[in-house]
Design a protein around this motif. Structure first.
Motif, PDB file in Angstrom:
ATOM      1  N   ILE A 168     -14.256  98.892 -52.054  1.00 52.64           N
ATOM      2  CA  ILE A 168     -14.508  99.310 -50.674  1.00 52.64           C
ATOM      3  C   ILE A 168     -15.423  98.313 -49.984  1.00 52.64           C
ATOM      4  O   ILE A 168     -16.564  98.112 -50.395  1.00 52.64           O
ATOM      5  CB  ILE A 168     -15.125 100.726 -50.649  1.00 52.64           C
ATOM      6  N   VAL A 173     -16.718 100.194 -44.013  1.00 48.56           N
ATOM      7  CA  VAL A 173     -17.494 101.439 -43.994  1.00 48.56           C
ATOM      8  C   VAL A 173     -18.379 101.467 -42.754  1.00 48.56           C
ATOM      9  O   VAL A 173     -18.460 102.472 -42.028  1.00 48.56           O
ATOM     10  CB  VAL A 173     -18.362 101.556 -45.274  1.00 48.56           C
ATOM     11  N   LEU A 253     -16.217 106.912 -47.603  1.00 50.18           N
ATOM     12  CA  LEU A 253     -15.839 106.192 -48.830  1.00 50.18           C
ATOM     13  C   LEU A 253     -14.566 106.764 -49.450  1.00 50.18           C
ATOM     14  O   LEU A 253     -13.870 106.091 -50.197  1.00 50.18           O
ATOM     15  CB  LEU A 253     -16.982 106.251 -49.854  1.00 50.18           C
ATOM     16  N   VAL A 258     -10.362 102.647 -46.029  1.00 46.83           N
ATOM     17  CA  VAL A 258     -11.370 101.657 -46.430  1.00 46.83           C
ATOM     18  C   VAL A 258     -11.176 101.184 -47.877  1.00 46.83           C
ATOM     19  O   VAL A 258     -11.892 100.306 -48.349  1.00 46.83           O
ATOM     20  CB  VAL A 258     -12.831 102.190 -46.266  1.00 46.83           C
ATOM     21  N   GLN A 259     -10.215 101.773 -48.590  1.00 46.68           N
ATOM     22  CA  GLN A 259     -10.095 101.481 -50.033  1.00 46.68           C
ATOM     23  C   GLN A 259      -8.997 100.483 -50.384  1.00 46.68           C
ATOM     24  O   GLN A 259      -7.915 100.520 -49.804  1.00 46.68           O
ATOM     25  CB  GLN A 259      -9.783 102.782 -50.804  1.00 46.68           C
TER      26      GLN A 259
END
Ligand SMILES: [Fe+2]
Length: 315
Positions: A168, A173, A253, A258-259
């Protein structure tokens, strides 16, 4: 055709050393092995003059540049070897040439073996690398006030099922949280952290979760379980607004936007700028009963999920 820019993510770049650079690395590894002489493989500092390894030296510079200034993460392929002893000395030699290895535990070890020992859980005080638990997004540089420039995770064997790495980007983030300025402000304030496993003597220190590099790139320091434990040891409970900020952060998260997910194959090495990329893994199930100790003569193909981890500082 409509392209949703916010959901567009590039894959993690995969690179390989050239044949020539890899041969130079193998010859450095032989020198390192000869100097080890019965000591633990990561005990003696690697003393190799890279002027004799021009190709490797240039490719290492290129990798550092990618991590420092470009993608901040990459997968380096081509480190598949036969047995555990070979794998350890190859990764140790490579890592030591890429950066200056940092001590990772109270025993002074500079390479950590990441595999499930079959013992206690993180909640019971175990360090993450000794369990098969997933789901805790974190970065490794939470136990020490000094950041880790290059986090290296080298895969010797993957699990029977699961054990994907999730990466991430702290910038993504930060972008998601920009709509919540009061949360960002809270994350920029100090929290307590602990030096879990790093020394016999427990030490707490304060640091913000979110900060910025001199170039304005978001930097992150986060492992919720360790922060909660540090606050409780300090006798300073997290405030309701701190807890709210952590809940917002955890929720971001958890978003696929975002991953990046990668399943490391044996012989692949993940290298990332630890304070710019959080990581976690998915829960996994191994092929064999967990063991506390693994013999160096073991063939990598007979192991449970097995990784070597190094923390490096830019030389
Ligand atoms: Fe980690």
């Amino acid at each position: 055709m409509n392209i949703n820019v916010s959901n567009f993510r590039q894959d993690v770049s995969k690179v390989r050393l050239s044949k020539e650079a890899f041969n130079e690395l193998l010859s450095a590894k032989n020198t390192v092995e000869a100097a080890t002489q019965g000591r633990r493989f990561d005990e003696a500092p690697v003393d190799i003059d890279l002027r004799d390894s021009q190709v490797l030296s240039a490719e290492l510079r290129n990798i550092r540049n990618m991590i420092d200034h470009q993608s901040h993460v990459l997968i380096l392929d081509g480190f598949k070897v036969s047995n555990l002893a070979n794998f350890k000395s190859l990764v140790w030699t490579f890592g030591s040439l890429l950066g200056a290895p940092m001590v990772q535990n109270h025993l002074g070890h500079k390479v950590i073996e990441v595999y499930d020992r079959g013992g206690k859980s993180i909640e019971e005080g175990a360090r993450y690398h000794q369990t098969r638990q997933g789901a805790y997004v974190h970065n490794d540089g939470v136990s020490d006030p000094l950041p880790i420039d290059y986090l290296v995770l080298a895969c010797g064997q993957k699990a029977l099922l699961g054990g994907e790495s999730i990466l991430i980007d702290a910038s993504a983030v930060y972008a998601e949280l920009m709509g919540f300025p009061q949360i960002l402000e809270e994350l920029k304030c100090d929290f307590y952290f602990e030096n879990r496993g790093m020394s016999q003597e427990e030490q707490l220190f304060k640091a913000p979760i979110l900060s910025f590099s001199s170039e304005g790139i978001p930097l992150i320091r986060y492992f919720r379980v360790y922060i909660e434990s540090a606050h409780s040891k300090a006798g300073v409970p997290l405030t309701p607004s701190q807890i709210q900020a952590l809940d917002f952060l955890d929720t971001v998260l958890d978003q696929s936007s975002v991953q990046h997910r990668v399943l490391l194959e044996p012989g692949q090495m993940l290298i990332s700028a630890d304070n710019k990329f959080l990581h976690t893994r998915t829960h996994f199930i191994d092929a064999h009963t967990p063991r506390v100790e693994i013999n160096d003569a073991q063939s990598l193909s007979d192991l449970n999920r097995y990784m070597l981890r190094m923390w490096l500082r830019n030389p």
